[in-house]
Scaffold this motif. Structure first.
Motif, PDB file in Angstrom:
ATOM      1  N   PRO A   1       0.818  -1.226   0.000  1.00  0.00           N
ATOM      2  CA  PRO A   1       0.000   0.000   0.000  1.00  0.00           C
ATOM      3  C   PRO A   1       0.846   1.267   0.000  1.00  0.00           C
ATOM      4  O   PRO A   1       0.390   2.314  -0.441  1.00  0.00           O
ATOM      5  N   MET A   2       2.082   1.152   0.501  1.00  0.00           N
ATOM      6  CA  MET A   2       2.988   2.303   0.497  1.00  0.00           C
ATOM      7  C   MET A   2       4.338   1.833  -0.031  1.00  0.00           C
ATOM      8  O   MET A   2       4.872   0.825   0.410  1.00  0.00           O
ATOM      9  N   MET A   3       4.866   2.564  -1.007  1.00  0.00           N
ATOM     10  CA  MET A   3       6.122   2.162  -1.631  1.00  0.00           C
ATOM     11  C   MET A   3       7.125   3.298  -1.626  1.00  0.00           C
ATOM     12  O   MET A   3       6.768   4.453  -1.915  1.00  0.00           O
ATOM     13  N   ILE A   4       8.368   2.958  -1.328  1.00  0.00           N
ATOM     14  CA  ILE A   4       9.471   3.900  -1.478  1.00  0.00           C
ATOM     15  C   ILE A   4      10.047   3.683  -2.864  1.00  0.00           C
ATOM     16  O   ILE A   4      10.471   2.585  -3.208  1.00  0.00           O
ATOM     17  N   VAL A   5      10.035   4.707  -3.696  1.00  0.00           N
ATOM     18  CA  VAL A   5      10.512   4.569  -5.072  1.00  0.00           C
ATOM     19  C   VAL A   5      11.678   5.514  -5.311  1.00  0.00           C
ATOM     20  O   VAL A   5      11.663   6.665  -4.884  1.00  0.00           O
ATOM     21  N   PRO A   6      12.722   5.052  -5.982  1.00  0.00           N
ATOM     22  CA  PRO A   6      13.907   5.881  -6.261  1.00  0.00           C
ATOM     23  C   PRO A   6      13.690   6.783  -7.466  1.00  0.00           C
ATOM     24  O   PRO A   6      12.619   6.773  -8.095  1.00  0.00           O
ATOM     25  N   LYS A   7      14.726   7.514  -7.815  1.00  0.00           N
ATOM     26  CA  LYS A   7      14.567   8.525  -8.868  1.00  0.00           C
ATOM     27  C   LYS A   7      14.305   7.910 -10.238  1.00  0.00           C
ATOM     28  O   LYS A   7      13.702   8.559 -11.095  1.00  0.00           O
ATOM     29  N   TRP A   8      14.755   6.645 -10.458  1.00  0.00           N
ATOM     30  CA  TRP A   8      14.494   6.057 -11.768  1.00  0.00           C
ATOM     31  C   TRP A   8      13.004   5.873 -12.040  1.00  0.00           C
ATOM     32  O   TRP A   8      12.592   5.723 -13.196  1.00  0.00           O
ATOM     33  N   ALA A   9      12.190   5.913 -10.991  1.00  0.00           N
ATOM     34  CA  ALA A   9      10.742   5.773 -11.189  1.00  0.00           C
ATOM     35  C   ALA A   9      10.140   6.996 -11.859  1.00  0.00           C
ATOM     36  O   ALA A   9       8.978   6.982 -12.264  1.00  0.00           O
ATOM     37  N   LYS A  10      10.935   8.082 -11.989  1.00  0.00           N
ATOM     38  CA  LYS A  10      10.441   9.292 -12.653  1.00  0.00           C
ATOM     39  C   LYS A  10      10.921   9.409 -14.103  1.00  0.00           C
ATOM     40  O   LYS A  10      10.605  10.382 -14.786  1.00  0.00           O
ATOM     41  N   THR A  11      11.675   8.412 -14.582  1.00  0.00           N
ATOM     42  CA  THR A  11      12.163   8.445 -15.956  1.00  0.00           C
ATOM     43  C   THR A  11      11.033   8.151 -16.935  1.00  0.00           C
ATOM     44  O   THR A  11      10.221   7.259 -16.713  1.00  0.00           O
ATOM     45  N   ARG A  12      11.003   8.884 -18.027  1.00  0.00           N
ATOM     46  CA  ARG A  12       9.934   8.704 -19.003  1.00  0.00           C
ATOM     47  C   ARG A  12      10.163   7.440 -19.839  1.00  0.00           C
ATOM     48  O   ARG A  12      11.274   7.177 -20.299  1.00  0.00           O
ATOM     49  N   ILE A  13       9.095   6.679 -20.040  1.00  0.00           N
ATOM     50  CA  ILE A  13       9.134   5.483 -20.870  1.00  0.00           C
ATOM     51  C   ILE A  13       7.858   5.437 -21.700  1.00  0.00           C
ATOM     52  O   ILE A  13       6.867   6.094 -21.369  1.00  0.00           O
ATOM     53  N   GLN A  14       7.887   4.654 -22.762  1.00  0.00           N
ATOM     54  CA  GLN A  14       6.724   4.543 -23.644  1.00  0.00           C
ATOM     55  C   GLN A  14       6.338   3.069 -23.768  1.00  0.00           C
ATOM     56  O   GLN A  14       6.792   2.379 -24.687  1.00  0.00           O
ATOM     57  N   PRO A  15       5.521   2.577 -22.854  1.00  0.00           N
ATOM     58  CA  PRO A  15       5.142   1.155 -22.872  1.00  0.00           C
ATOM     59  C   PRO A  15       4.264   0.835 -24.074  1.00  0.00           C
ATOM     60  O   PRO A  15       3.592   1.707 -24.629  1.00  0.00           O
ATOM     61  N   ILE A  16       4.263  -0.442 -24.452  1.00  0.00           N
ATOM     62  CA  ILE A  16       3.431  -0.893 -25.563  1.00  0.00           C
ATOM     63  C   ILE A  16       2.685  -2.158 -25.156  1.00  0.00           C
ATOM     64  O   ILE A  16       3.251  -3.042 -24.494  1.00  0.00           O
ATOM     65  N   GLY A  17       1.420  -2.250 -25.508  1.00  0.00           N
ATOM     66  CA  GLY A  17       0.624  -3.432 -25.211  1.00  0.00           C
ATOM     67  C   GLY A  17       1.070  -4.618 -26.051  1.00  0.00           C
ATOM     68  O   GLY A  17       1.497  -4.460 -27.197  1.00  0.00           O
ATOM     69  N   ILE A  18       0.961  -5.808 -25.504  1.00  0.00           N
ATOM     70  CA  ILE A  18       1.390  -7.014 -26.200  1.00  0.00           C
ATOM     71  C   ILE A  18       0.624  -7.197 -27.506  1.00  0.00           C
ATOM     72  O   ILE A  18       1.188  -7.652 -28.510  1.00  0.00           O
TER      73      ILE A  18
END
Length: 489
Positions: free
Chosen positions: A171-188
């Protein structure tokens, strides 16, 4: 279509390959597979519709037969984690394959690579290796269509499972700075559409094509949108620390993804991985990639319907001589499978399986099963109901100790559902596969779907004991089946 359009698929036991094959067949293409272990294809509904060649891209002598009379070859092989020489192995494998494809007269190779800016100094070793593999394939001179994609979103994909497990369990997560990097996911679904469309788009030959979904997000956005889709309240606390190494250990303990696999994935998030070249839209205007939320919705629907074609860990296995063992996690369910070759007909093996439990006891560590039954009774469970309607026969719906018979297929399958108190749901399944008239293979699979953090702790705490008990059971059942009937009575 004629055999002149024969397609070779490598990596058919992996996440992408196992989904691509049935779509190629549905489109009418004759398909051949190159696999190291054909037994890994067992259970696939389409296996009888394809030609299977045994080979290894690291063994060049095994490639000519697989590539003979092939028009197009899909190269869906890459290493992740493992020893530090994975980059060198990938290059050697790609060069072997490219050279063999040129000799065989293959018209084109279609390769799935990783999205990322080649000029970015921070581009991870894993992404550089994926792109260098594409260059190695091109060295032989065979035209290569190289698709470059970032995070793949689908039921069973490693990226989706990481997001799913982290978001569902914490329910609560500590996330580092890489969690703010932009990515462009694609559906399978969109990824597979591109792979298929390339066959009918000759202009895509010899091109590097960047593909992605409709959204550019951060990893934190992906978790938040997943939580919103599941109607979960989650809090993310951003911190400037937690290196990729430390983050991979965290993922290792919270999800089934081992740190050796998580680390290259996380390191890949140090750099933005977004589509910069619009050529995919120009070459494939009929494909309209979905947004991330739609891809998540589709994946969750597949899970609810039990319609999951493949998972990321299908391509990863460990084995022991004589009794191969496979461990994976599929849609939040721990799965431990063990196999045993038996020198007895399938019917004899199935008779041994049907005789488990009741007054006859369990084949391995029966005393431990009894202790588990006592503990279950102490907490209000059904305990060890040591009775059976018939010592040699089981029917669907019958009770067997603290199990309930859920499925019986004569001489083929027995599935038991746990009724003891556990923080989740559990099943134990036995399958028998004939290997000729006098031999068979016994496949024993334990399933556990944990409920919350308690279920996760339960699995890991008891795993050493389960491993000992379940590791012995196939061998004991095989020994019982191999005893001639007259001597066993």
């Amino acid at each position: 279509m004629s055999d002149q359009n024969r397609i070779l698929v490598t990596g058919a036991t992996g996440y992408i390959g196992a989904r691509l094959v049935p779509r190629l067949l549905a489109a009418g293409y004759p398909v051949r597979l190159l696999v190291r272990d054909p037994t890994r294809l067992g259970g696939r509904a389409w296996v009888d519709q394809v030609e299977v060649c045994t080979g290894d891209v690291l063994k060049p002598q095994t490639l000519p037969a697989a590539l003979e009379n092939v028009a197009t070859a899909y190269y869906l092989i890459h290493s992740m984690g493992g020893s530090g020489d994975f980059h060198d192995r990938d290059l050697v494998a790609a060069r072997n394959f490219g050279a063999a494809a040129r000799t065989a007269g293959v018209g084109r190779i279609i390769y799935l690579s990783g999205l990322g800016d080649e000029t970015d100094e921070d581009l991870s070793e894993h992404l550089r290796s994926r792109q260098a593999t594409g260059a190695a394939l091109r060295e032989a001179g065979v035209p290569v269509t190289e698709f470059r994609a970032a995070v793949i979103v689908g039921a069973g994909s490693i990226s989706f499972e990481m997001v799913r497990d982290l978001t569902e369990r914490l329910p609560m997560m500590i996330v580092p700075k890489w969690a703010k990097t932009r990515i462009q996911p694609i559906g399978i679904a969109d990824l597979l559409a591109y792979l298929l469309a390339a066959l009918e788009t000759p202009e895509s030959a010899g091109r590097i094509i960047e593909i992605g979904g409709a959204d550019v997000l951060t990893y934190a956005d992906m978790m938040n949108q997943y939580a919103a889709e599941r109607r979960l309240r989650r809090w993310l606390i951003h911190v400037p620390v937690l290196t990729p190494r430390l983050s991979s250990y965290w993922v290792h303990w919270v999800t089934p993804v081992p740190s050796t696999i998580a680390r290259p994935l996380i390191e890949g998030l140090r750099s933005e991985v977004v589509v910069r070249d619009p050529s995919a839209r120009e070459l494939f205007p009929e494909i309209e990639p979905a947004d991330y939320r739609t891809a998540v919705r589709r994946a969750l629907a597949r899970i609810r319907e039990g319609d999951v074609e493949s998972i990321w860990s299908d391509a990863l296995s460990s084995s022991q001589a004589g009794n191969p063992a496979f461990f994976k996690l599929e849609q939040g369910m721990f799965i431990e499978r063990r196999e045993q070759a038996v020198n007895a007909p399938a019917a004899a093996v199935f008779r041994a399986v049907l005789a488990v439990g009741g007054k006859a006891g369990w084949p391995a560590f029966d005393w431990a099963w009894q202790v588990r039954g006592i503990l279950d009774r102490l907490v209000g469970g059904v305990g060890m109901r040591r009775f059976r309607r018939d010592p040699d026969e089981l029917r669907v719906g019958e009770a067997l100790d603290f199990w309930r018979v859920e499925a019986v297929e004569v001489n083929r399958l027995l599935r038991l559902r746990a009724e003891m108190k556990v923080p989740g749901r559990a099943w134990l399944q036995f399958e028998v596969e004939p290997q000729g008239t006098q031999r068979a293979r016994l496949i024993q699979t334990a399933y556990f779907a944990p409920r919350g953090l308690g279920g996760l702790l339960y699995w890991y705490l008891l795993y050493p004991i389960h491993g000992l008990i379940f590791g012995q059971m196939p061998r004991r059942l095989a020994a019982r089946a191999e005893v001639p009937p007259l001597l066993s009575e």
